[in-house]
Write a protein that holds these residues in place. Sequence first.
Motif, PDB file in Angstrom:
ATOM      1  N   MET A 166       0.854  -1.194   0.000  1.00  0.00           N
ATOM      2  CA  MET A 166       0.000   0.000   0.000  1.00  0.00           C
ATOM      3  C   MET A 166       0.884   1.236   0.000  1.00  0.00           C
ATOM      4  O   MET A 166       1.836   1.325   0.751  1.00  0.00           O
ATOM      5  N   ASN A 167       0.567   2.223  -0.830  1.00  0.00           N
ATOM      6  CA  ASN A 167       1.392   3.409  -0.950  1.00  0.00           C
ATOM      7  C   ASN A 167       1.020   4.445   0.096  1.00  0.00           C
ATOM      8  O   ASN A 167      -0.159   4.677   0.368  1.00  0.00           O
ATOM      9  N   LYS A 168       2.020   5.042   0.658  1.00  0.00           N
ATOM     10  CA  LYS A 168       1.806   6.071   1.666  1.00  0.00           C
ATOM     11  C   LYS A 168       1.369   7.367   1.001  1.00  0.00           C
ATOM     12  O   LYS A 168       2.010   7.858   0.085  1.00  0.00           O
ATOM     13  N   PRO A 169       0.242   7.983   1.448  1.00  0.00           N
ATOM     14  CA  PRO A 169      -0.211   9.215   0.823  1.00  0.00           C
ATOM     15  C   PRO A 169       0.707  10.383   1.179  1.00  0.00           C
ATOM     16  O   PRO A 169       1.239  10.462   2.269  1.00  0.00           O
ATOM     17  N   ILE A 170       0.879  11.274   0.226  1.00  0.00           N
ATOM     18  CA  ILE A 170       1.633  12.495   0.460  1.00  0.00           C
ATOM     19  C   ILE A 170       0.634  13.590   0.741  1.00  0.00           C
ATOM     20  O   ILE A 170      -0.204  13.910  -0.094  1.00  0.00           O
ATOM     21  N   HIS A 171       0.691  14.171   1.932  1.00  0.00           N
ATOM     22  CA  HIS A 171      -0.310  15.153   2.336  1.00  0.00           C
ATOM     23  C   HIS A 171       0.033  16.511   1.747  1.00  0.00           C
ATOM     24  O   HIS A 171       1.124  17.013   1.912  1.00  0.00           O
ATOM     25  N   LEU A 172      -0.922  17.107   1.056  1.00  0.00           N
ATOM     26  CA  LEU A 172      -0.679  18.396   0.419  1.00  0.00           C
ATOM     27  C   LEU A 172      -1.357  19.531   1.149  1.00  0.00           C
ATOM     28  O   LEU A 172      -0.736  20.504   1.535  1.00  0.00           O
ATOM     29  N   GLU A 173      -2.630  19.460   1.335  1.00  0.00           N
ATOM     30  CA  GLU A 173      -3.369  20.490   2.037  1.00  0.00           C
ATOM     31  C   GLU A 173      -4.653  19.887   2.538  1.00  0.00           C
ATOM     32  O   GLU A 173      -4.917  18.711   2.354  1.00  0.00           O
ATOM     33  N   GLU A 174      -5.507  20.718   3.170  1.00  0.00           N
ATOM     34  CA  GLU A 174      -6.696  20.201   3.780  1.00  0.00           C
ATOM     35  C   GLU A 174      -7.521  19.399   2.795  1.00  0.00           C
ATOM     36  O   GLU A 174      -7.917  19.885   1.747  1.00  0.00           O
ATOM     37  N   HIS A 209     -15.319  19.719   6.960  1.00  0.00           N
ATOM     38  CA  HIS A 209     -15.109  18.435   7.629  1.00  0.00           C
ATOM     39  C   HIS A 209     -13.709  17.900   7.347  1.00  0.00           C
ATOM     40  O   HIS A 209     -13.055  17.349   8.239  1.00  0.00           O
ATOM     41  N   HIS A 210     -13.240  18.050   6.116  1.00  0.00           N
ATOM     42  CA  HIS A 210     -11.885  17.601   5.775  1.00  0.00           C
ATOM     43  C   HIS A 210     -10.841  18.363   6.589  1.00  0.00           C
ATOM     44  O   HIS A 210      -9.883  17.777   7.109  1.00  0.00           O
ATOM     45  N   VAL A 211     -11.021  19.678   6.680  1.00  0.00           N
ATOM     46  CA  VAL A 211     -10.063  20.502   7.429  1.00  0.00           C
ATOM     47  C   VAL A 211     -10.069  20.112   8.905  1.00  0.00           C
ATOM     48  O   VAL A 211      -9.010  19.980   9.536  1.00  0.00           O
ATOM     49  N   MET A 212     -11.243  19.909   9.447  1.00  0.00           N
ATOM     50  CA  MET A 212     -11.338  19.543  10.858  1.00  0.00           C
ATOM     51  C   MET A 212     -10.734  18.161  11.111  1.00  0.00           C
ATOM     52  O   MET A 212     -10.148  17.921  12.174  1.00  0.00           O
ATOM     53  N   ASP A 213     -10.848  17.262  10.158  1.00  0.00           N
ATOM     54  CA  ASP A 213     -10.194  15.952  10.290  1.00  0.00           C
ATOM     55  C   ASP A 213      -8.677  16.140  10.366  1.00  0.00           C
ATOM     56  O   ASP A 213      -7.992  15.457  11.145  1.00  0.00           O
ATOM     57  N   ASP A 214      -8.144  17.051   9.560  1.00  0.00           N
ATOM     58  CA  ASP A 214      -6.706  17.332   9.609  1.00  0.00           C
ATOM     59  C   ASP A 214      -6.308  17.905  10.960  1.00  0.00           C
ATOM     60  O   ASP A 214      -5.257  17.566  11.518  1.00  0.00           O
ATOM     61  N   MET A 215      -7.135  18.782  11.498  1.00  0.00           N
ATOM     62  CA  MET A 215      -6.863  19.356  12.819  1.00  0.00           C
ATOM     63  C   MET A 215      -6.831  18.269  13.887  1.00  0.00           C
ATOM     64  O   MET A 215      -5.972  18.262  14.768  1.00  0.00           O
ATOM     65  N   ARG A 216      -7.794  17.367  13.799  1.00  0.00           N
ATOM     66  CA  ARG A 216      -7.861  16.280  14.783  1.00  0.00           C
ATOM     67  C   ARG A 216      -6.612  15.406  14.723  1.00  0.00           C
ATOM     68  O   ARG A 216      -6.054  15.033  15.754  1.00  0.00           O
ATOM     69  N   ARG A 217      -6.165  15.087  13.506  1.00  0.00           N
ATOM     70  CA  ARG A 217      -4.970  14.259  13.374  1.00  0.00           C
ATOM     71  C   ARG A 217      -3.716  14.995  13.846  1.00  0.00           C
ATOM     72  O   ARG A 217      -2.808  14.378  14.400  1.00  0.00           O
ATOM     73  N   GLN A 218      -3.684  16.295  13.633  1.00  0.00           N
ATOM     74  CA  GLN A 218      -2.507  17.054  14.019  1.00  0.00           C
ATOM     75  C   GLN A 218      -2.408  17.241  15.533  1.00  0.00           C
ATOM     76  O   GLN A 218      -1.310  17.242  16.099  1.00  0.00           O
ATOM     77  N   ASP A 219      -3.542  17.393  16.216  1.00  0.00           N
ATOM     78  CA  ASP A 219      -3.522  17.675  17.656  1.00  0.00           C
ATOM     79  C   ASP A 219      -4.620  16.875  18.355  1.00  0.00           C
ATOM     80  O   ASP A 219      -5.608  17.428  18.828  1.00  0.00           O
TER      81      ASP A 219
END
Length: 271
Positions: A1-9, A170-180
Amino acid sequence: MNKPIHLEEGQDVTVKDRNFVTALSRGLELLRAFGAGSEYLGNAELSSRTGIPRPTVSRLTYTLKQLGYLEHNERLEKYRLGAGVLALGYRYLASMGIRDIARPHLQRLADATDCAVALGTADRLSMTYIEVCQARGPLVMRLETGSRIPMATTAIGRAWLCGIPEERRHHVMDDMRRQDPDNWPAIEQAIQKALDDYANYGFCLSEGDWERDISAVATPLVLEEGSEVMAINCGGSSLRLSHRILVENLGPRLKDVVEQIKRSLEPPRLG
């Protein structure tokens, strides 16, 4: 499985994407690693911050230096952002006619309220000021154009979240949750309150949430039927800006400014 490269929200691209240029993305990630308090960074620090292997970092910094996007300090054996990055930034700002249109409206509000007023746009989980207008009196908020502040705890960041479509939020908030993840329950609660405030008042508040002695109101600036979303804030010392002043004075004034800017952007009527 390939690791995703995170670009933005909300945007993930796998390394198998044939249209995705990994070398370019890594070079840009190196440039993003520089920020306030990080004027000079060495290859080891850049590798640590970005997760890019050090040999690759060495090749990238060499290339970016040759192109003028990085400058090398031989004594420190470290790099800093070069004039090429500054030129790109100015070209970006110059291309945004919204700054020229918004500036007089923002300055009038700043003078009338003795507050700092700023126009900002989102950059990942931060907000970047693209225009700042200051009043003439002594102010606590001495941020300048180009300053980056967190999205989750600031009025301008919460206003931007209120202005974007629900799915994107919702996507942005998911990123926030993963970050903190540890602070996520409090962050989520604050964002929900901002959504409620926006529904009730038409603007959001931050009362000492970002900096203890700073309070502000903000509202989104939604352009071109939602294709572009920015936000504008108005704030200053918490000692002077009570909750009542924010809700009854600054917030309504800020809403008026947004409407004035939108009217200024409308094409002239013929006939």
